[in-house]
Enzyme design. Structure first.
Site: not given
Ligand SMILES: NC(=O)c1ccc[n+]([C@@H]2O[C@H](COP(=O)([O-])OP(=O)(O)OC[C@H]3O[C@@H](n4cnc5c(N)ncnc54)[C@H](OP(=O)(O)O)[C@@H]3O)[C@@H](O)[C@H]2O)c1
Length: 268
Positions: A141, A154
């Protein structure tokens, strides 16, 4: 895109916003996917939408030893022609003032965003090394380079993931396993609560579509790039300023603090 045709990719966080968009693009490029998450119905629906029988769902809570063990066992069962790419995309975020956060939320954030991807890398590394040419892509991130109020745990987790990625890349420099780090800026997914979205609107912080991040993941995998990728303008510029002249970023964030506090406080 042809390079992805003989790849077997482990994708954690596959049911999330960025994971799903990445799965769609990898599937379209011909990769075989091992989609990891806690909820079978979400992953089955994704596989149904991808319309490819070669993909499989592995149901695992990656915050637990049992969940990671289950993933490792599945990957080992594929034998010598098994996995060639690991994308660590699962992540969580609880927005709020650090003084008001529960200790369990702090510990969970470090566990899912840092400890878990590290241990998954360790579990799957023997299989990736065996493949000869393989790749690890850790999704970090902008907040892995800029400490931001309201996101202390975070940011700590993503700073750690960035450091881990750099160390592992250097440790594996004489192997066929490449290690990359992609740092998206704010992205429109469920990771961001309504409070975060409202705060970003008020601050004028842009939010990407998940497909923009997925395109970057595909590019990094396609090029087998070792480089770290920082996404978004001005975010990638602030990453550099923060490294060189952190006091400038301190004073800029000091001006934003009243707005951030208003959204981050528990009561709102
Ligand atoms: N969205 C943003 O603004 C942003 C910005 C920078 C970086 N990121 C990074 O991008 C990545 C993806 O984020 P996203 O935005 O797509 O978030 P999201 O839509 O909330 O998805 C999060 C994913 O993580 C999985 N997860 C969470 N806890 C888990 C656990 N205990 N075991 C297995 N799987 C788990 C969830 O799966 P289930 O709940 O189905 O198990 C879901 O598939 C993350 O690493 C995040 O930090 C996001």
């Amino acid at each position: 895109m042809t390079k992805q045709q003989d790849m077997t990719v482990v994708l954690t966080g596959a049911s999330g916003g960025i994971g799903r968009a990445t799965a769609e693009k990898l599937s379209a490029a011909g990769a075989r996917l091992i989609l990891v998450g806690r909820h079978r119905e979400k992953l089955d629906a994704l596989i149904h939408d991808l319309d490819n029988d070669a993909h499989v769902a592995v149901i695992a809570d990656l915050g637990t030893e049992d969940g990671r063990h289950h993933l490792r066992q599945y990957c080992e069962s594929l034998g010598s022609d098994g996995i060639s790419v690991l994308v660590n995309c699962a992540g969580i975020n609880e927005f709020g003032l650090f003084e008001e956060q529960s200790q369990s939320a702090v510990a969970d954030t470090i566990n899912i965003n840092l400890i878990s991807p590290m241990l998954i890398c360790q579990d799957l590394l023997p299989l990736l090394l065996r493949r000869g040419k393989a790749q690890i892509v850790n999704i970090g991130s902008t907040f892995g380079s800029i400490g931001y109020p309201g996101f202390s745990a975070y940011c700590a987790s993503k700073f750690g993931l960035r450091g881990f990625t750099e160390s592992l890349r250097r440790e594996l420099a004489d192997s066929g396993v490449q290690v990359s780090y992609i740092a998206p800026r704010a992205t429109q997914t469920d990771l961001n609560s309504q409070k975060i979205v409202a705060m970003n609107n008020e601050l004028g912080t842009a939010m990407d579509q998940p497909s923009v991040v997925a395109d970057e993941v595909i590019r990094v995998i396609g090029k087998r790039s070792r480089l770290d990728k920082y996404m978004g303008w001005p975010e990638k510029f602030f990453v550099k300023i923060n490294a060189l002249l952190p006091a400038l970023v301190d004073s800029s964030l000091r001006k934003q603090l009243p707005i951030i506090r208003r959204f981050a406080k528990h009561e709102i």
